[in-house]
Every structure is written in C-alpha cells, then in structure tokens.
Design a protein around this motif. Structure first.
Motif, PDB file in Angstrom:
ATOM      1  N   ARG A  84      13.272  40.967 -29.837  1.00  0.00           N
ATOM      2  CA  ARG A  84      12.508  42.203 -30.034  1.00  0.00           C
ATOM      3  C   ARG A  84      13.270  43.363 -29.412  1.00  0.00           C
ATOM      4  NH1 ARG A  84       8.847  38.430 -29.101  1.00  0.00           N
ATOM      5  NH2 ARG A  84       7.566  37.874 -30.878  1.00  0.00           N
ATOM      6  N   ALA A 121      13.926  21.971 -28.368  1.00  0.00           N
ATOM      7  CA  ALA A 121      12.948  22.613 -29.249  1.00  0.00           C
ATOM      8  C   ALA A 121      13.231  22.350 -30.726  1.00  0.00           C
ATOM      9  CB  ALA A 121      12.923  24.116 -28.991  1.00  0.00           C
ATOM     10  N   PHE A 122      14.413  21.844 -31.039  1.00  0.00           N
ATOM     11  CA  PHE A 122      14.803  21.639 -32.442  1.00  0.00           C
ATOM     12  C   PHE A 122      13.802  20.762 -33.196  1.00  0.00           C
ATOM     13  CE2 PHE A 122      17.149  19.070 -35.576  1.00  0.00           C
ATOM     14  CZ  PHE A 122      17.692  20.064 -36.362  1.00  0.00           C
ATOM     15  N   SER A 147      26.275  31.414 -29.103  1.00  0.00           N
ATOM     16  CA  SER A 147      25.072  30.922 -29.767  1.00  0.00           C
ATOM     17  C   SER A 147      24.166  32.066 -30.196  1.00  0.00           C
ATOM     18  CB  SER A 147      24.320  29.981 -28.841  1.00  0.00           C
ATOM     19  OG  SER A 147      23.909  30.667 -27.690  1.00  0.00           O
ATOM     20  N   LEU A 174      10.291  22.433 -33.624  1.00  0.00           N
ATOM     21  CA  LEU A 174      10.380  23.516 -34.628  1.00  0.00           C
ATOM     22  C   LEU A 174      10.367  22.923 -36.034  1.00  0.00           C
ATOM     23  CD1 LEU A 174      13.037  25.934 -33.065  1.00  0.00           C
ATOM     24  CD2 LEU A 174      10.627  26.423 -33.431  1.00  0.00           C
ATOM     25  N   ASN A 175      11.104  21.800 -36.199  1.00  0.00           N
ATOM     26  CA  ASN A 175      11.116  21.153 -37.516  1.00  0.00           C
ATOM     27  C   ASN A 175       9.760  20.584 -37.881  1.00  0.00           C
ATOM     28  OD1 ASN A 175      13.787  21.678 -38.007  1.00  0.00           O
ATOM     29  ND2 ASN A 175      14.491  19.759 -37.121  1.00  0.00           N
ATOM     30  N   GLU A 215      17.157  24.998 -26.563  1.00  0.00           N
ATOM     31  CA  GLU A 215      17.197  25.050 -28.028  1.00  0.00           C
ATOM     32  C   GLU A 215      17.254  23.650 -28.629  1.00  0.00           C
ATOM     33  OE1 GLU A 215      19.533  28.674 -29.879  1.00  0.00           O
ATOM     34  OE2 GLU A 215      20.478  27.967 -28.043  1.00  0.00           O
ATOM     35  N   ARG A 241       8.698  26.160 -27.562  1.00  0.00           N
ATOM     36  CA  ARG A 241       9.245  26.481 -26.249  1.00  0.00           C
ATOM     37  C   ARG A 241       8.398  25.833 -25.154  1.00  0.00           C
ATOM     38  NH1 ARG A 241      12.323  31.231 -24.581  1.00  0.00           N
ATOM     39  NH2 ARG A 241      12.492  31.803 -26.758  1.00  0.00           N
ATOM     40  N   PHE A 248      17.233  26.008 -40.365  1.00  0.00           N
ATOM     41  CA  PHE A 248      17.266  26.153 -38.915  1.00  0.00           C
ATOM     42  C   PHE A 248      16.217  27.158 -38.480  1.00  0.00           C
ATOM     43  CE2 PHE A 248      21.179  23.951 -37.919  1.00  0.00           C
ATOM     44  CZ  PHE A 248      20.962  23.641 -36.599  1.00  0.00           C
ATOM     45  N   TYR A 249      15.420  26.797 -37.511  1.00  0.00           N
ATOM     46  CA  TYR A 249      14.447  27.745 -36.984  1.00  0.00           C
ATOM     47  C   TYR A 249      14.971  28.237 -35.648  1.00  0.00           C
ATOM     48  CZ  TYR A 249      11.527  25.378 -40.378  1.00  0.00           C
ATOM     49  OH  TYR A 249      11.031  24.843 -41.531  1.00  0.00           O
ATOM     50  N   THR A 250      14.852  29.530 -35.402  1.00  0.00           N
ATOM     51  CA  THR A 250      15.370  30.020 -34.132  1.00  0.00           C
ATOM     52  C   THR A 250      14.256  30.110 -33.108  1.00  0.00           C
ATOM     53  OG1 THR A 250      16.331  31.869 -32.957  1.00  0.00           O
ATOM     54  CG2 THR A 250      15.232  32.378 -35.019  1.00  0.00           C
ATOM     55  N   LEU A 251      14.671  29.884 -31.870  1.00  0.00           N
ATOM     56  CA  LEU A 251      13.729  29.892 -30.762  1.00  0.00           C
ATOM     57  C   LEU A 251      13.635  31.293 -30.168  1.00  0.00           C
ATOM     58  CD1 LEU A 251      12.047  27.818 -29.289  1.00  0.00           C
ATOM     59  CD2 LEU A 251      13.969  27.337 -27.821  1.00  0.00           C
ATOM     60  N   HIS A 252      14.547  32.159 -30.602  1.00  0.00           N
ATOM     61  CA  HIS A 252      14.613  33.479 -29.969  1.00  0.00           C
ATOM     62  C   HIS A 252      14.289  34.598 -30.940  1.00  0.00           C
ATOM     63  CE1 HIS A 252      16.559  31.487 -26.655  1.00  0.00           C
ATOM     64  NE2 HIS A 252      17.388  30.936 -27.510  1.00  0.00           N
ATOM     65  N   PRO A 253      13.017  34.831 -31.216  1.00  0.00           N
ATOM     66  CA  PRO A 253      12.735  36.014 -32.021  1.00  0.00           C
ATOM     67  C   PRO A 253      13.010  37.241 -31.147  1.00  0.00           C
ATOM     68  CG  PRO A 253      10.723  34.770 -31.491  1.00  0.00           C
ATOM     69  CD  PRO A 253      11.819  34.218 -30.652  1.00  0.00           C
ATOM     70  N   TYR A 304      28.618  35.587 -18.633  1.00  0.00           N
ATOM     71  CA  TYR A 304      27.794  35.082 -17.538  1.00  0.00           C
ATOM     72  C   TYR A 304      27.268  36.173 -16.620  1.00  0.00           C
ATOM     73  CZ  TYR A 304      29.701  30.682 -19.090  1.00  0.00           C
ATOM     74  OH  TYR A 304      30.062  29.610 -19.858  1.00  0.00           O
ATOM     75  N   PRO A 343      23.456  24.848 -28.926  1.00  0.00           N
ATOM     76  CA  PRO A 343      24.221  25.409 -27.812  1.00  0.00           C
ATOM     77  C   PRO A 343      23.547  25.221 -26.454  1.00  0.00           C
ATOM     78  CG  PRO A 343      24.078  26.974 -29.612  1.00  0.00           C
ATOM     79  CD  PRO A 343      23.165  25.851 -29.962  1.00  0.00           C
ATOM     80  N   HIS A 362      22.983  33.297 -34.114  1.00  0.00           N
ATOM     81  CA  HIS A 362      21.630  33.547 -34.604  1.00  0.00           C
ATOM     82  C   HIS A 362      21.484  34.994 -35.081  1.00  0.00           C
ATOM     83  CE1 HIS A 362      20.020  29.700 -33.742  1.00  0.00           C
ATOM     84  NE2 HIS A 362      20.283  29.756 -32.448  1.00  0.00           N
ATOM     85  N   PRO A 371       7.687  29.145 -32.603  1.00  0.00           N
ATOM     86  CA  PRO A 371       8.666  29.214 -31.515  1.00  0.00           C
ATOM     87  C   PRO A 371       8.024  29.192 -30.128  1.00  0.00           C
ATOM     88  CG  PRO A 371       9.257  30.758 -33.232  1.00  0.00           C
ATOM     89  CD  PRO A 371       7.939  30.157 -33.636  1.00  0.00           C
TER      90      PRO A 371
END
Lengths: 253, 244
Positions: free
Chosen positions: A224, B107-108, A129, B111-112, B104, B121, A217-222, A8, B100, A133, B117
């Motif tokens: 960089r 957005a699941f 989490s 995304l599907n 996220e 978002r 599963f697609y991630t929301l956090h690409p 945190y 989590p 990923h 992304p």
C-alpha cells in the motif's frame, strides 16, 4: 549465494514501495540514456547522488561498484578520441585527437555513472523477492517474474551442485590443463550439473503440486502506498519530466 | 449409518515398475494407513519413497488403485483433493523451500487453499510459533542451515492442516540437537503420520508400530525385537554400565 549488500540496511528508500522505485529507476534510465546534453546528464547525476545519500548506502561499496563501471568507460576514453574523427585538437604536443570523441566519451561516462547510481539507490535497496512481486504487479508477464524469482532462489543451489562435482573431480587428482581430457571433464561437469538441475526442478515442481499449486502465485504482500512515498516519488518524477522536457525542447529548437 | 470407518488412505493391488527395470518394485501390493503413528523401514531401493509418491499421485502405478477415505482416486483432480489432507515431507528440504523468505514459503500452501493473505499470514505465524520458529519469518530460505531447512519445510506442510503426514527420512543429515527437537515436535503433534527411516532409535521414540518393506511386501515388525547395536556416547561424558 547472492549477497544483497544494500538491501539489509534501512532508510526511507529501503522501505518505499518497490513499484514506485522500479518506475522511477526505469524513467531516470530512459531519460538519461536518450539525452544528448551535458546539462541533463549533470542534473541526472545530482539526482542520483541525492538518491544514494537518501538511501544511506555505504560509500565505500558504492565507489567499488562505480570503479567496475568505469573500467568499461576507460576503454571508450582509450578508443573514441582516436577514432571518432571530426574536429581535431592537439594532445600532449605530439598527437592530435578528436574533440568530438572526447565530448562523446565524457557524455557516456556521465550517463553510465548516473544510471548505475540511480539503480544502486532505487533497485538494490529492495530484496530481489520483492522486486519480483513488484514487477508482477506492474504488469510484467507472470512467467518472467517466476523466472526471476526461481533463478534467484536456485542459482546458489546450482552453483553448489557444480562446485560439489568439481571438488569430486579435484580430489581424484584432476588439474585443468589445455588438453582434450580437461575439455571433456568440464563438459561432463556442466552436463551433470544440467541433469541434476533438471531433476531438482522436477522435484520442486512436485513439491509445489503437493501444496496445491495450480499455476497461479498469490502474493503475501499487498503493498500500500503511503502519502509521504507518493509526495517524494512525485518530486523525483517531476524532476525526470523536466529533464525529458528540456531535452525535447532542445531537440526542437 | 456406516459402521466401519475406511482407512484414511489405502493402496490396493498396486503393481509398479520404473522404466527400464526388469522387475517391478511392487507387485499386487496392498497397504493401508489408518489414523496412527507408524514407521516404515527397509533396505535402499525397496520402494519406500516410491510408495509415498504413489499415495500422493506423483507416480502412477501400472495396475491397482489408491483409495482416499474409502473412495478410489481416479485422476489428478482427485489427487488434488487428497493432497489437501495428506502432507509429504521430502528427503531434501531444498526441494521443498522455493520461496525467497520463510514466511512466504509457509504461506504458499494456505494461499493456494484459498485463504486471504491476512489469514495465510496468521496461519503461518501460528505454525512457525508452534514449532518454536517465530523469529524465522523474515529469514531468506537459502541462508538457513540444513536442520533449520528441515524444520521450516515441516512447517510449510503443517500450515496446510493435514490429517496425515508422510515423512521421508526426516533425520537424514540432521545433527543431534535438531533430531531431538524433531522427536519432541512429532510427539506433541495431534496428528497421524508415517515415517520412512533407517534410524531405528528415532522410530522407536516417535512411532507406535514399525513396518518393514522388503521385496515388494509390507510386514509388521515385532515391537521390542531383540537387537544388537553399537553405540557411542557423546564426548564420553555419560558413564553407565550394561546389565546382563
């Protein structure tokens, strides 16, 4: 619930790309765990302390975690000097202990503390989490990543379910004793928790299907990488390589 | 030109029974959902949730068919199309929130559905902010309170931009404040929905028509049927008298 004490607060290491942190933590662990010299161990310890300072972790909590580790190493200190054999030396005037045993116990203690500190600084500064990923992006099979993420999400729910059942048993006068009734009751509680969890997993799967989940599963956090991160982790990895090289060179020589 | 517009979803002559039970829950049951706001009420075990699960393709009836926009849905692929247009809110929000963090999880769905992304978002942010949940984005889902979980799971479904919502006992275990908030949200939605509930008062405030499911049949209830009720006033601070 799993308290993530360290994730945190904020520091450079908290914000750094979890992939870099995983790679660094694993490399440090491998090199330190394989090392046979004190010099590598001490260098690793310095590096770990540096990382802990860098992550600005609460020293009190870090000390408590180290205490837990050193309870295990304390057992080594109790047994190894007496059982290791080899060259002996006098101890407290009335007994002899193994010199090599002491050396090995010291090395193991050094290594264990070093690895735990490195993990605290690098891994516990990321929420589970994002570690999940990141492991996926590093090429860990997707199924294992999902197992990690779902265990993390539902372990608290499963524990609540078990506690609810055991409360239900307690309010009907159940007190654990050493008898068959107690064993049977606990077996029932575990079994019901298992059944409930199974049913819940089924409902979660349905919920995922309803939201068009198709197994991927697609991630929301690409993530960089930033230049600063690359430089800092470059320096850390260089240190690790030097330690590894030193170990290798000593082994040859 | 097609003059008549088919109902959004329809179940035709459906017979369904659970394994190990003698009597089917539904026998030759017919029911259709138009673009409207309706309530479904009925005793425990009358098959309200089962009906929703049959519509979504989670349960397969022994006989009969589900029609989506006038076409029979034959297989899982067909139901996957249907699920893009119809959202189901589960009774237990813990079953619905598995990611989590809140962002996220919302957005699941997008995304599907194939959004990038960045788009997912943006959609999630917009949905959460429409529900007044903007500051929830980074929260960890299992640390939310029961009411918060319910609102967030509604957001996860709204983010998929459905044409119809099915809500399964949404007011179960909700405190007054969240309940009022939910009523407010539903009334401001430009969306059709069907709500299963035992909470007459809630249905009265959120739906136009109420249907009763009993003994495997769906019947429309009288709107303002006379009824008797017991009630209490919060903290006794609401003086009033009843007229004859």
């Amino acid at each position: 619930m799993i308290p993530e004490y360290f994730s945190y607060t904020d520091s450079f290491l908290h914000r750094a790309d979890p992939r870099l942190k995983i790679v660094a933590a694993v490399s440090i662990t491998v090199v330190i765990a394989m090392s046979r010299s004190y010099i590598t161990g001490l260098c690793g310890l310095v590096l770990s302390f540096f990382l802990v300072g860098f992550a600005r972790l609460d020293i009190g909590v870090v000390a408590r975690r180290l205490l837990a580790v050193n309870i295990f190493t304390a057992f080594l200190w109790l047994t190894l000097p007496l059982t290791y054999g080899g060259e002996t030396m006098e101890f407290l005037g009335f007994m002899t202990i193994s010199r090599e045993g002491v050396a090995v116990a010291a090395l193991i203690t050094l290594k264990a503390n070093c690895i735990v500190l490195a993990f605290l600084a690098l891994m516990s500064t990321s929420p589970v989490s994002s570690l999940g990923h990141a492991l996926g992006q590093l090429g860990l099979p997707e199924k294992l990543c999902l197992l990690l993420l779902f265990s993390y999400r539902y372990i608290a729910v499963i524990s609540q379910e078990f506690q609810r059942l055991s409360r239900a048993a307690r309010i009907r006068g159940f007190t654990p004793k050493t008898n068959v009734h107690t064993y049977r009751t606990y077996a029932y509680l575990f079994a019901m928790t298992l059944v409930n969890s199974w049913n819940r997993s089924h409902r979660v799967q349905q919920a995922m299907m309803l939201r068009c989940f198709n197994g991927r599963f697609y991630t929301l956090h690409p993530e960089r990488l930033t230049a600063v991160e690359c430089v800092v982790f470059g320096v850390i990895m260089t240190g690790v390589f030097i330690m590894a090289f030193w170990e290798f060179w000593k082994l040859q020589g | 030109m097609m003059e008549y517009e088919a109902p959004l979803v329809e179940v035709q002559n459906v017979t369904f029974s659970y394994q190990g039970r003698k009597h089917p829950i539904f026998e030759e049951m017919n029911f259709s959902l138009e673009r409207e706001k309706i309530g479904l009420i009925g005793p425990n075990g009358s098959g309200k949730t089962t009906l929703f699960h049959i519509i979504m393709g989670l349960l397969v009836p022994r006989k009969g068919a589900v029609l989506f926009k006038g076409n029979t849905v034959h297989d899982e692929k067909g139901f996957q199309e249907l699920r893009k247009s119809i959202g189901l809110l589960f009774q237990d929000a813990d079953d619905q929130l598995f990611s989590p963090t809140v962002l996220e999880d919302v957005a699941f769905g997008p995304l599907n559905l194939g959004f990038s992304p960045e788009e997912a978002r943006e959609i999630s942010r917009q949905t959460l902010s429409n529900l007044g949940l903007s500051n929830f984005e980074p929260r960890i889902t299992h640390n939310l309170s029961g009411g918060e979980k319910k609102l967030v799971s509604l957001a996860t479904i709204l983010a998929m931009k459905p044409e119809l919502l099915l809500l399964d006992e949404p007011t179960n275990n909700l405190d007054q404040e969240t309940r009022f908030r939910l009523i407010d949200i539903l009334n401001n939605l430009d969306l059709s929905y069907a709500i299963i509930s035992h909470d007459w008062d809630f249905l009265e405030k959120t739906t136009r028509e109420v249907y009763a499911i009993e003994k495997g049949a769906v019947t429309q209830c009288e709107r303002a049927c006379l009824h008797e009720h017991h009630h209490a006033h919060l903290y006794g601070d609401h003086p009033h008298h009843h007229e004859d």
